[in-house]
Design an enzyme around this catalytic site. Structure first.
Site, PDB file in Angstrom:
ATOM      1  N   LYS A 218      -2.175  -1.493  -3.786  1.00  0.00           N
ATOM      2  CA  LYS A 218      -3.050  -0.322  -3.716  1.00  0.00           C
ATOM      3  C   LYS A 218      -2.216   0.944  -3.795  1.00  0.00           C
ATOM      4  O   LYS A 218      -1.194   1.004  -3.095  1.00  0.00           O
ATOM      5  CB  LYS A 218      -3.803  -0.378  -2.390  1.00  0.00           C
ATOM      6  CG  LYS A 218      -4.680   0.805  -2.083  1.00  0.00           C
ATOM      7  CD  LYS A 218      -5.212   0.697  -0.688  1.00  0.00           C
ATOM      8  CE  LYS A 218      -5.993   1.948  -0.370  1.00  0.00           C
ATOM      9  NZ  LYS A 218      -6.427   1.972   0.997  1.00  0.00           N
TER      10      LYS A 218
ATOM     11  N   LYS B 203       0.865  -1.182   0.000  1.00  0.00           N
ATOM     12  CA  LYS B 203       0.000   0.000   0.000  1.00  0.00           C
ATOM     13  C   LYS B 203       0.899   1.229   0.000  1.00  0.00           C
ATOM     14  O   LYS B 203       1.734   1.409   0.891  1.00  0.00           O
ATOM     15  CB  LYS B 203      -0.898  -0.017   1.227  1.00  0.00           C
ATOM     16  CG  LYS B 203      -1.767   1.220   1.350  1.00  0.00           C
ATOM     17  CD  LYS B 203      -2.717   1.114   2.510  1.00  0.00           C
ATOM     18  CE  LYS B 203      -3.561   2.354   2.642  1.00  0.00           C
ATOM     19  NZ  LYS B 203      -4.477   2.252   3.786  1.00  0.00           N
TER      20      LYS B 203
HETATM   21  C1  PBG Z   1      -6.714   3.681   5.567  1.00  0.00           C
HETATM   22  C2  PBG Z   1      -7.312   3.429   4.230  1.00  0.00           C
HETATM   23  C3  PBG Z   1      -7.254   4.290   3.129  1.00  0.00           C
HETATM   24  C4  PBG Z   1      -7.949   3.688   2.095  1.00  0.00           C
HETATM   25  C5  PBG Z   1      -8.426   2.465   2.557  1.00  0.00           C
HETATM   26  N1  PBG Z   1      -8.014   2.314   3.873  1.00  0.00           N
HETATM   27  C6  PBG Z   1      -6.681   5.651   2.985  1.00  0.00           C
HETATM   28  C7  PBG Z   1      -5.497   6.040   3.708  1.00  0.00           C
HETATM   29  O1  PBG Z   1      -4.532   5.283   3.837  1.00  0.00           O
HETATM   30  O2  PBG Z   1      -5.522   7.158   4.196  1.00  0.00           O
HETATM   31  C8  PBG Z   1      -8.123   4.309   0.743  1.00  0.00           C
HETATM   32  C9  PBG Z   1      -9.125   3.742  -0.165  1.00  0.00           C
HETATM   33  C10 PBG Z   1      -9.504   4.650  -1.275  1.00  0.00           C
HETATM   34  O3  PBG Z   1      -8.903   5.716  -1.509  1.00  0.00           O
HETATM   35  O4  PBG Z   1     -10.462   4.292  -1.972  1.00  0.00           O
HETATM   36  N2  PBG Z   1      -6.601   2.620   6.428  1.00  0.00           N
END
Ligand code: PBG
Length: 325
Positions: free
Chosen positions: A248, A195
Protein backbone atom coordinates in the site's frame (compact mmCIF):
# COMPACT_ATOMS: atom_id res chain seq x y z
CA UNK A 1 8.63 -10.26 -42.06
CA UNK A 2 7.63 -13.66 -40.71
CA UNK A 3 7.03 -12.52 -37.18
CA UNK A 4 4.32 -9.91 -36.72
CA UNK A 5 3.23 -9.40 -33.08
CA UNK A 6 0.34 -7.26 -34.35
CA UNK A 7 -1.49 -10.39 -35.67
CA UNK A 8 -2.58 -11.31 -32.16
CA UNK A 9 -4.00 -7.82 -31.68
CA UNK A 10 -6.03 -7.67 -34.86
CA UNK A 11 -9.51 -8.15 -33.36
CA UNK A 12 -11.23 -7.90 -30.04
CA UNK A 13 -11.76 -11.68 -29.95
CA UNK A 14 -8.06 -12.38 -30.52
CA UNK A 15 -7.06 -9.78 -27.96
CA UNK A 16 -9.35 -11.42 -25.43
CA UNK A 17 -7.91 -14.83 -26.29
CA UNK A 18 -4.27 -13.86 -25.75
CA UNK A 19 -4.82 -11.57 -22.76
CA UNK A 20 -2.42 -12.62 -19.97
CA UNK A 21 -4.01 -10.98 -16.95
CA UNK A 22 -7.71 -10.46 -16.41
CA UNK A 23 -9.60 -8.57 -13.82
CA UNK A 24 -12.46 -10.43 -12.17
CA UNK A 25 -15.06 -9.43 -9.62
CA UNK A 26 -13.53 -12.11 -7.36
CA UNK A 27 -10.41 -9.93 -7.06
CA UNK A 28 -12.22 -6.97 -5.53
CA UNK A 29 -12.52 -5.85 -1.92
CA UNK A 30 -14.71 -2.82 -1.21
CA UNK A 31 -13.49 -0.44 1.52
CA UNK A 32 -16.39 1.20 3.38
CA UNK A 33 -16.48 4.15 5.79
CA UNK A 34 -18.87 3.80 8.72
CA UNK A 35 -20.33 6.45 10.97
CA UNK A 36 -22.60 6.05 14.00
CA UNK A 37 -26.20 7.24 13.71
CA UNK A 38 -29.10 6.54 11.37
CA UNK A 39 -29.91 7.57 7.78
CA UNK A 40 -26.45 9.05 7.30
CA UNK A 41 -24.93 8.96 3.85
CA UNK A 42 -22.42 11.80 3.76
CA UNK A 43 -20.16 12.24 0.78
CA UNK A 44 -16.43 12.73 1.34
CA UNK A 45 -15.57 15.96 -0.43
CA UNK A 46 -12.14 14.77 -1.58
CA UNK A 47 -13.64 11.45 -2.81
CA UNK A 48 -16.70 12.25 -4.93
CA UNK A 49 -18.98 9.19 -5.13
CA UNK A 50 -17.72 7.74 -1.82
CA UNK A 51 -19.75 8.08 1.38
CA UNK A 52 -19.72 7.51 5.12
CA UNK A 53 -22.66 5.25 5.91
CA UNK A 54 -24.55 4.78 9.14
CA UNK A 55 -24.88 1.08 10.06
CA UNK A 56 -28.26 0.30 8.44
CA UNK A 57 -27.22 1.98 5.16
CA UNK A 58 -23.86 0.21 5.31
CA UNK A 59 -25.77 -3.08 5.47
CA UNK A 60 -27.65 -2.07 2.28
CA UNK A 61 -24.40 -1.10 0.59
CA UNK A 62 -22.90 -4.47 1.55
CA UNK A 63 -25.96 -6.32 0.28
CA UNK A 64 -25.54 -4.57 -3.06
CA UNK A 65 -21.81 -5.39 -3.13
CA UNK A 66 -22.50 -9.06 -2.37
CA UNK A 67 -25.21 -9.18 -5.07
CA UNK A 68 -22.61 -7.93 -7.56
CA UNK A 69 -20.34 -10.85 -6.58
CA UNK A 70 -17.82 -8.86 -4.54
CA UNK A 71 -16.38 -11.35 -2.01
CA UNK A 72 -15.31 -9.00 0.79
CA UNK A 73 -15.59 -5.56 2.36
CA UNK A 74 -13.01 -3.72 4.51
CA UNK A 75 -14.62 -1.54 7.18
CA UNK A 76 -13.25 1.74 8.59
CA UNK A 77 -14.99 3.66 11.40
CA UNK A 78 -15.26 7.46 11.53
CA UNK A 79 -15.53 8.47 15.20
CA UNK A 80 -16.74 11.62 16.83
CA UNK A 81 -13.73 13.59 18.12
CA UNK A 82 -15.27 13.47 21.63
CA UNK A 83 -14.91 9.67 21.72
CA UNK A 84 -11.20 9.73 20.96
CA UNK A 85 -8.52 9.48 23.62
CA UNK A 86 -4.78 8.81 24.00
CA UNK A 87 -5.19 5.06 24.39
CA UNK A 88 -7.94 4.51 21.80
CA UNK A 89 -10.30 3.09 24.42
CA UNK A 90 -13.25 2.92 22.01
CA UNK A 91 -11.32 0.62 19.69
CA UNK A 92 -11.95 -2.42 21.87
CA UNK A 93 -15.38 -1.50 23.21
CA UNK A 94 -17.51 -4.57 22.43
CA UNK A 95 -20.59 -2.30 22.52
CA UNK A 96 -19.00 0.19 20.14
CA UNK A 97 -20.86 0.95 16.91
CA UNK A 98 -18.04 -0.61 14.85
CA UNK A 99 -18.31 -3.96 16.64
CA UNK A 100 -22.12 -3.82 16.52
CA UNK A 101 -22.05 -3.10 12.79
CA UNK A 102 -19.73 -6.07 12.20
CA UNK A 103 -22.17 -8.46 13.96
CA UNK A 104 -25.13 -6.99 12.15
CA UNK A 105 -23.42 -7.39 8.79
CA UNK A 106 -22.43 -10.99 9.46
CA UNK A 107 -26.04 -11.73 10.36
CA UNK A 108 -27.71 -9.83 7.51
CA UNK A 109 -25.23 -10.48 4.68
CA UNK A 110 -23.61 -13.77 5.75
CA UNK A 111 -22.07 -14.55 2.36
CA UNK A 112 -19.83 -11.49 2.43
CA UNK A 113 -16.41 -11.69 4.12
CA UNK A 114 -15.79 -8.89 6.60
CA UNK A 115 -12.27 -7.50 6.98
CA UNK A 116 -11.77 -5.18 9.95
CA UNK A 117 -9.13 -2.50 10.52
CA UNK A 118 -6.69 -2.85 13.41
CA UNK A 119 -4.94 0.45 14.16
CA UNK A 120 -5.33 3.19 16.75
CA UNK A 121 -5.67 6.20 14.45
CA UNK A 122 -9.48 6.35 14.03
CA UNK A 123 -9.82 6.28 17.85
CA UNK A 124 -6.71 8.20 18.89
CA UNK A 125 -6.83 11.81 20.03
CA UNK A 126 -3.26 12.06 18.68
CA UNK A 127 -4.25 10.76 15.25
CA UNK A 128 -1.46 8.19 15.26
CA UNK A 129 -1.54 4.43 14.71
CA UNK A 130 0.38 3.82 17.94
CA UNK A 131 0.50 5.16 21.47
CA UNK A 132 2.26 8.55 21.65
CA UNK A 133 4.70 9.26 24.54
CA UNK A 134 4.82 12.63 26.27
CA UNK A 135 7.88 13.53 24.18
CA UNK A 136 6.11 12.63 20.94
CA UNK A 137 7.59 9.21 20.18
CA UNK A 138 5.34 6.44 18.84
CA UNK A 139 5.66 3.59 21.33
CA UNK A 140 5.83 0.17 19.69
CA UNK A 141 5.61 -2.49 22.41
CA UNK A 142 3.09 -0.54 24.50
CA UNK A 143 0.81 -0.36 21.44
CA UNK A 144 0.71 -4.13 20.84
CA UNK A 145 -1.71 -5.05 23.66
CA UNK A 146 -4.14 -2.35 22.48
CA UNK A 147 -4.03 -3.71 18.93
CA UNK A 148 -4.58 -7.25 20.22
CA UNK A 149 -7.59 -6.21 22.33
CA UNK A 150 -9.02 -4.45 19.28
CA UNK A 151 -8.49 -7.53 17.09
CA UNK A 152 -10.08 -9.86 19.66
CA UNK A 153 -13.14 -7.60 20.03
CA UNK A 154 -13.55 -7.54 16.23
CA UNK A 155 -13.18 -11.34 16.05
CA UNK A 156 -15.80 -11.65 18.81
CA UNK A 157 -18.13 -9.48 16.74
CA UNK A 158 -17.68 -11.89 13.82
CA UNK A 159 -14.88 -10.48 11.65
CA UNK A 160 -13.59 -13.07 9.19
CA UNK A 161 -10.22 -11.37 8.83
CA UNK A 162 -8.55 -8.69 10.96
CA UNK A 163 -6.21 -6.34 9.13
CA UNK A 164 -3.49 -4.60 11.14
CA UNK A 165 -2.69 -1.38 9.25
CA UNK A 166 -0.50 0.22 11.91
CA UNK A 167 3.05 -0.90 10.93
CA UNK A 168 4.17 -1.58 14.53
CA UNK A 169 6.90 -4.23 14.74
CA UNK A 170 5.80 -7.66 15.91
CA UNK A 171 2.07 -6.95 15.80
CA UNK A 172 1.11 -9.86 13.57
CA UNK A 173 2.63 -12.44 15.94
CA UNK A 174 1.23 -10.66 18.99
CA UNK A 175 -2.28 -10.49 17.52
CA UNK A 176 -2.11 -14.13 16.33
CA UNK A 177 -1.23 -15.29 19.87
CA UNK A 178 -4.02 -13.28 21.48
CA UNK A 179 -6.62 -14.38 18.92
CA UNK A 180 -5.65 -18.01 19.48
CA UNK A 181 -5.69 -17.61 23.26
CA UNK A 182 -9.22 -16.20 23.01
CA UNK A 183 -10.30 -19.16 20.88
CA UNK A 184 -10.34 -17.38 17.50
CA UNK A 185 -7.99 -19.76 15.73
CA UNK A 186 -9.99 -19.42 12.50
CA UNK A 187 -9.93 -15.63 12.30
CA UNK A 188 -7.45 -14.67 9.58
CA UNK A 189 -4.87 -11.88 9.48
CA UNK A 190 -4.38 -9.65 6.47
CA UNK A 191 -1.17 -7.75 7.24
CA UNK A 192 -0.50 -4.32 5.81
CA UNK A 193 3.10 -5.53 5.48
CA UNK A 194 4.62 -2.95 3.16
CA UNK A 195 2.73 0.22 3.97
CA UNK A 196 4.52 3.38 2.91
CA UNK A 197 4.52 6.83 4.52
CA UNK A 198 2.58 8.12 1.56
CA UNK A 199 1.07 11.41 0.47
CA UNK A 200 -1.80 9.54 -1.17
CA UNK A 201 -3.75 8.92 2.07
CA UNK A 202 -5.06 12.50 2.40
CA UNK A 203 -8.69 11.87 1.32
CA UNK A 204 -8.92 8.83 3.66
CA UNK A 205 -7.82 11.01 6.59
CA UNK A 206 -10.52 13.53 5.52
CA UNK A 207 -13.08 10.71 5.55
CA UNK A 208 -12.20 9.64 9.10
CA UNK A 209 -10.88 12.91 10.50
CA UNK A 210 -7.82 10.86 11.44
CA UNK A 211 -4.87 13.01 10.37
CA UNK A 212 -2.00 13.10 12.90
CA UNK A 213 -2.34 16.10 15.23
CA UNK A 214 1.45 16.41 15.39
CA UNK A 215 4.28 15.09 13.27
CA UNK A 216 4.01 12.44 10.57
CA UNK A 217 4.02 8.65 10.29
CA UNK A 218 7.58 8.26 8.99
CA UNK A 219 8.93 6.43 12.05
CA UNK A 220 6.57 3.53 11.45
CA UNK A 221 5.38 3.59 7.84
CA UNK A 222 8.00 2.77 5.20
CA UNK A 223 10.20 5.16 3.26
CA UNK A 224 9.06 5.49 -0.38
CA UNK A 225 12.62 4.85 -1.61
CA UNK A 226 12.75 1.27 -0.32
CA UNK A 227 11.88 -2.08 -1.83
CA UNK A 228 14.27 -4.61 -0.22
CA UNK A 229 12.87 -3.52 3.13
CA UNK A 230 9.37 -4.41 1.88
CA UNK A 231 10.54 -7.99 1.39
CA UNK A 232 11.96 -8.02 4.94
CA UNK A 233 8.59 -6.82 6.30
CA UNK A 234 6.68 -9.39 4.23
CA UNK A 235 8.90 -12.29 5.33
CA UNK A 236 8.55 -11.28 9.00
CA UNK A 237 4.76 -11.02 8.76
CA UNK A 238 4.51 -14.44 7.10
CA UNK A 239 6.73 -15.96 9.82
CA UNK A 240 4.51 -14.31 12.46
CA UNK A 241 1.40 -15.88 10.94
CA UNK A 242 -0.03 -13.51 8.31
CA UNK A 243 -2.53 -15.26 6.03
CA UNK A 244 -2.41 -12.51 3.40
CA UNK A 245 0.17 -9.74 2.95
CA UNK A 246 -0.49 -6.32 1.47
CA UNK A 247 1.33 -3.54 -0.34
CA UNK A 248 0.00 0.00 0.00
CA UNK A 249 -0.43 2.39 -1.85
CA UNK A 250 -0.92 0.66 -5.20
CA UNK A 251 -0.24 2.51 -8.45
CA UNK A 252 2.99 4.28 -7.42
CA UNK A 253 4.26 0.97 -5.94
CA UNK A 254 3.58 -1.64 -8.65
CA UNK A 255 7.25 -2.64 -8.60
CA UNK A 256 6.86 -3.49 -4.91
CA UNK A 257 3.73 -5.55 -5.65
CA UNK A 258 5.74 -7.49 -8.27
CA UNK A 259 8.70 -8.04 -5.93
CA UNK A 260 6.43 -9.19 -3.10
CA UNK A 261 4.42 -11.50 -5.39
CA UNK A 262 7.65 -13.21 -6.41
CA UNK A 263 8.66 -14.15 -2.88
CA UNK A 264 5.37 -14.48 -1.00
CA UNK A 265 4.10 -17.90 0.02
CA UNK A 266 0.69 -16.40 0.91
CA UNK A 267 -1.74 -14.39 -1.26
CA UNK A 268 -0.83 -10.77 -2.00
CA UNK A 269 -3.25 -7.87 -1.70
CA UNK A 270 -2.78 -4.32 -2.91
CA UNK A 271 -4.55 -1.18 -1.65
CA UNK A 272 -5.58 1.22 -4.40
CA UNK A 273 -5.77 4.08 -1.92
CA UNK A 274 -7.93 7.17 -1.52
CA UNK A 275 -5.53 9.57 -3.27
CA UNK A 276 -5.37 7.29 -6.30
CA UNK A 277 -9.18 7.25 -6.42
CA UNK A 278 -9.28 11.05 -6.08
CA UNK A 279 -6.82 11.53 -8.94
CA UNK A 280 -8.88 9.54 -11.45
CA UNK A 281 -12.11 11.15 -10.28
CA UNK A 282 -10.74 14.67 -10.48
CA UNK A 283 -9.11 14.19 -13.87
CA UNK A 284 -12.27 12.71 -15.35
CA UNK A 285 -14.49 15.40 -13.80
CA UNK A 286 -12.30 17.91 -15.60
CA UNK A 287 -12.68 16.02 -18.86
CA UNK A 288 -8.96 15.18 -18.89
CA UNK A 289 -9.40 11.39 -18.70
CA UNK A 290 -12.23 8.97 -19.48
CA UNK A 291 -13.15 7.45 -16.16
CA UNK A 292 -14.25 3.88 -16.91
CA UNK A 293 -11.43 2.71 -19.19
CA UNK A 294 -8.85 4.51 -17.02
CA UNK A 295 -10.13 2.70 -13.90
CA UNK A 296 -10.22 -0.70 -15.61
CA UNK A 297 -6.70 -0.16 -16.95
CA UNK A 298 -5.41 0.69 -13.45
CA UNK A 299 -7.12 -2.33 -11.87
CA UNK A 300 -5.74 -4.64 -14.57
CA UNK A 301 -2.26 -3.24 -13.88
CA UNK A 302 -2.52 -4.54 -10.30
CA UNK A 303 -3.24 -8.03 -11.61
CA UNK A 304 -0.33 -7.81 -14.05
CA UNK A 305 1.97 -6.71 -11.21
CA UNK A 306 1.03 -9.89 -9.34
CA UNK A 307 -1.73 -8.90 -6.90
CA UNK A 308 -4.24 -11.60 -6.00
CA UNK A 309 -6.76 -9.11 -4.64
CA UNK A 310 -7.36 -5.36 -4.74
CA UNK A 311 -8.86 -3.07 -2.11
CA UNK A 312 -10.40 -0.36 -4.23
CA UNK A 313 -13.02 2.36 -3.88
CA UNK A 314 -13.91 1.57 -7.50
CA UNK A 315 -15.01 -1.97 -6.53
CA UNK A 316 -18.76 -1.55 -6.98
CA UNK A 317 -18.62 0.25 -10.30
CA UNK A 318 -15.92 -2.11 -11.59
CA UNK A 319 -18.10 -5.08 -10.61
CA UNK A 320 -21.02 -3.54 -12.52
CA UNK A 321 -18.89 -2.95 -15.62
CA UNK A 322 -17.47 -6.47 -15.50
CA UNK A 323 -20.97 -7.95 -15.20
CA UNK A 324 -22.22 -5.89 -18.17
CA UNK A 325 -19.44 -7.03 -20.50
C1 PBG B 1 -4.34 4.08 8.95
C2 PBG B 1 -4.82 3.85 7.57
C3 PBG B 1 -4.64 4.72 6.48
C4 PBG B 1 -5.26 4.14 5.39
C5 PBG B 1 -5.81 2.93 5.80
N1 PBG B 1 -5.52 2.76 7.15
C6 PBG B 1 -4.02 6.06 6.39
C7 PBG B 1 -2.89 6.41 7.22
O1 PBG B 1 -1.97 5.62 7.43
O2 PBG B 1 -2.93 7.53 7.71
C8 PBG B 1 -5.30 4.77 4.03
C9 PBG B 1 -6.24 4.23 3.03
C10 PBG B 1 -6.49 5.15 1.90
O3 PBG B 1 -5.84 6.20 1.73
O4 PBG B 1 -7.40 4.83 1.12
N2 PBG B 1 -4.33 3.02 9.82
Amino acid sequence: MKIRPRRNRSSDSLRRLVREHKLSVEDLILPLFLVDGISIRSEISSMPGIFRFSPELAVEECRAAAALGIPAVALFPALDEKLKDRTATQSYNSDGFYQKTISRLKKEVPGLAVITDVAMDPYSSDGHDGLVSSDGRILNDETLPILAKMAVSQAQAGADIVAPSDMMDGRVGFIRDELDRAGFTDTGILAYSAKYASNYYGPFRDALGSAPKKGDKKTYQMDPGNVTEALHEVRLDIEEGADIVMVKPGLPYLDVVRAVAEISSVPVAVYNVSGEYAMLRAASQNGWLTYKPAVLEALTAFKRAGADMILTYHAKEAAEWLAAK
